[in-house]
Design an enzyme around this catalytic site. Structure first.
Site, PDB file in Angstrom:
ATOM      1  N   LYS A 151     -11.904  -1.887   7.010  1.00  0.00           N
ATOM      2  CA  LYS A 151     -11.071  -2.743   7.858  1.00  0.00           C
ATOM      3  C   LYS A 151     -11.531  -2.693   9.320  1.00  0.00           C
ATOM      4  CE  LYS A 151      -8.607  -3.270   4.146  1.00  0.00           C
ATOM      5  NZ  LYS A 151      -7.516  -2.421   3.705  1.00  0.00           N
ATOM      6  N   ASP A 200      -1.596   6.758   6.332  1.00  0.00           N
ATOM      7  CA  ASP A 200      -2.621   5.798   5.923  1.00  0.00           C
ATOM      8  C   ASP A 200      -2.830   4.877   7.122  1.00  0.00           C
ATOM      9  OD1 ASP A 200      -4.120   3.715   4.946  1.00  0.00           O
ATOM     10  OD2 ASP A 200      -2.796   3.256   3.244  1.00  0.00           O
ATOM     11  N   TRP A 222       0.836  -1.212   0.000  1.00  0.00           N
ATOM     12  CA  TRP A 222       0.000   0.000   0.000  1.00  0.00           C
ATOM     13  C   TRP A 222       0.862   1.249   0.000  1.00  0.00           C
ATOM     14  CZ3 TRP A 222      -4.328  -1.195  -1.863  1.00  0.00           C
ATOM     15  CH2 TRP A 222      -4.985  -2.379  -1.502  1.00  0.00           C
TER      16      TRP A 222
HETATM   17  C1  LIG Z   1      -6.979  -1.947   2.285  1.00  0.00           C
HETATM   18  C2  LIG Z   1      -5.953  -0.894   2.347  1.00  0.00           C
HETATM   19  C3  LIG Z   1      -5.865   0.120   1.367  1.00  0.00           C
HETATM   20  C4  LIG Z   1      -6.770   0.171   0.169  1.00  0.00           C
HETATM   21  O1  LIG Z   1      -7.998   0.601   0.535  1.00  0.00           O
HETATM   22  P1  LIG Z   1      -9.153   0.841  -0.574  1.00  0.00           P
HETATM   23  O2  LIG Z   1     -10.216   1.428   0.275  1.00  0.00           O
HETATM   24  O3  LIG Z   1      -9.481  -0.502  -1.136  1.00  0.00           O
HETATM   25  O4  LIG Z   1      -8.632   1.758  -1.597  1.00  0.00           O
HETATM   26  C5  LIG Z   1      -4.905   1.082   1.533  1.00  0.00           C
HETATM   27  N1  LIG Z   1      -4.056   1.067   2.566  1.00  0.00           N
HETATM   28  C6  LIG Z   1      -4.098   0.112   3.515  1.00  0.00           C
HETATM   29  C7  LIG Z   1      -3.138   0.138   4.647  1.00  0.00           C
HETATM   30  C8  LIG Z   1      -5.048  -0.905   3.428  1.00  0.00           C
HETATM   31  O5  LIG Z   1      -5.095  -1.864   4.358  1.00  0.00           O
END
Ligand SMILES: *Cc1c(COP(=O)(O)O)cnc(C)c1O
Length: 355
Positions: free
Chosen positions: A190, A166, A99
């Protein structure tokens, strides 16, 4: 059979969230209408989004000068929106996984990107520690939990420049010093809500410093000025997010959740570390308390599928590891109970005894 959901995302939600969402789909706030068919500008939904914003602020102790937004496009759109809005000349990124890498790729479209460190050579089994953050960069971007590799940064770094994080897969699993960040973002699927909404916490004074023209929908200022109501926000996921936030408060807040999460992870890591056939993949000091990654020791590698099948007979769902790590990944988000973790541990022990 009772199911124990270890999926990495979309992932387990509290019963409270599921039940209240189901109820609102039938009859939302006594309106006699479904939440699926009501105006986002109705007073009933306005109350929902306002309360959800307030609860994010309360749970994470968000200081003055920050705004909470509920946007579409997933965390992946934030990979682009962050540099669009904040990157003037240069940004610094820490490369800790897939990511982080995707975020770096987008930032490069907008200016210089200095990758201060990377653990790619070691298949992202640890989080780099020795690096210097350039003081002339506009921001320093980190990924606090690496969902795929099972590593996590559990405390605020010392950064000479504002950070952007993030926090998709570990937000609400610990207290955060929001004042250290210009932007925190998290795809909700998540640890918060069903897929479709992204939580963004943005510092107002960080905006408006780039020279480029920003398309309306990609400009945080648009959403700040309209309270996430510039266009139709993802109504249902926001409603679910509010339920989860209420449940988090009832559970005792993020400090208490962190305690519970740590206890769950410790139990599972103990079982892995004392196992004859399983072994963890991430370096112990950087292990995630949200996504626990482990594999079969090489001499037992051929038993992988058999364990997966065995686990499913116990109601265990979603433990197959991401293809870039292989083996298993048990995601222990806030809604996963210690009981569920114990079912997995017992299954691992029983399987080990039989082999
Ligand atoms: C799942 C995830 C993403 C991607 O998220 P989307 O909502 O599918 O774009 C980005 N960063 C992390 C750390 C993730 O776990």
């Amino acid at each position: 059979m009772k199911k124990y959901n270890f999926y990495a995302g979309p992932s387990i939600l509290s019963e409270y969230t599921i039940n209240n969402t189901a109820e609102a789909i039938k009859n939302f706030a006594g309106t006699g209408l479904s939440i699926l068919e009501i105006s986002h500008r109705s007073k009933e939904f306005s109350a929902v989004i306002e309360e959800a914003m307030a609860m994010v602020k309360e749970l994470l102790d968000v200081p003055e000068g920050y705004h909470v937004l509920f946007l579409g496009g997933g965390a992946s759109l934030q990979f682009c929106m962050v540099p669009y809005n904040l990157l003037n000349t240069k940004a610094a990124y820490l490369d800790t996984g897939t990511w982080a890498n995707k975020a770096i790729k987008e930032a490069k479209l907008f200016g210089d990107v200095e990758v201060v460190a990377s653990s790619k050579e070691a298949n992202y089994t640890f989080i780099p520690k020795d690096y210097t953050i350039p003081t002339d960069a506009d921001y320093f971007h980190i990924t606090t939990n690496n969902t795929i590799y099972g590593t996590e940064l559990r405390k605020e770094l010392d950064s000479p420049i504002p950070m952007v994080a993030d926090m998709s897969s570990d937000i609400f699993s610990r207290p955060v010093d929001v004042s250290k960040y210009d932007i925190i973002y998290a795809g909700a699927q998540k640890n918060l809500a069903p897929a479709g909404v992204t939580l963004v916490i943005v510092k107002e004074s960080a905006l408006g410093h780039v020279n480029r023209v920003i398309p309306t929908m990609l400009d945080y200022k648009t959403h700040v000025s309209k309270g996430s109501m510039f266009n139709t926000p993802p109504v249902l996921p926001i409603y679910s997010a509010l339920q989860t936030l209420k449940w988090y408060k009832e559970m005792g807040g993020v400090k208490k959740l962190e305690e519970l999460d740590k206890a769950k992870a410790a139990a599972l890591y103990d079982a892995i570390d004392s196992s004859r056939i399983f072994v963890g993949t991430a370096k112990a000091e950087d292990r995630s308390i949200m996504n626990v990654c482990f594999v079969m020791k090489p001499e037992y590698a051929e038993l992988e599928k058999e364990f997966n099948d065995f686990a499913s007979t116990k109601g265990i769902v979603g433990i197959k590891g991401h293809r870039s790590v292989g083996g298993f990944r048990a995601s222990l988000y806030n809604a996963m109970s210690m009981e569920g973790v114990q079912v997995l541990i017992d299954a691992m022990k029983e399987f080990e005894k039989n082999h």
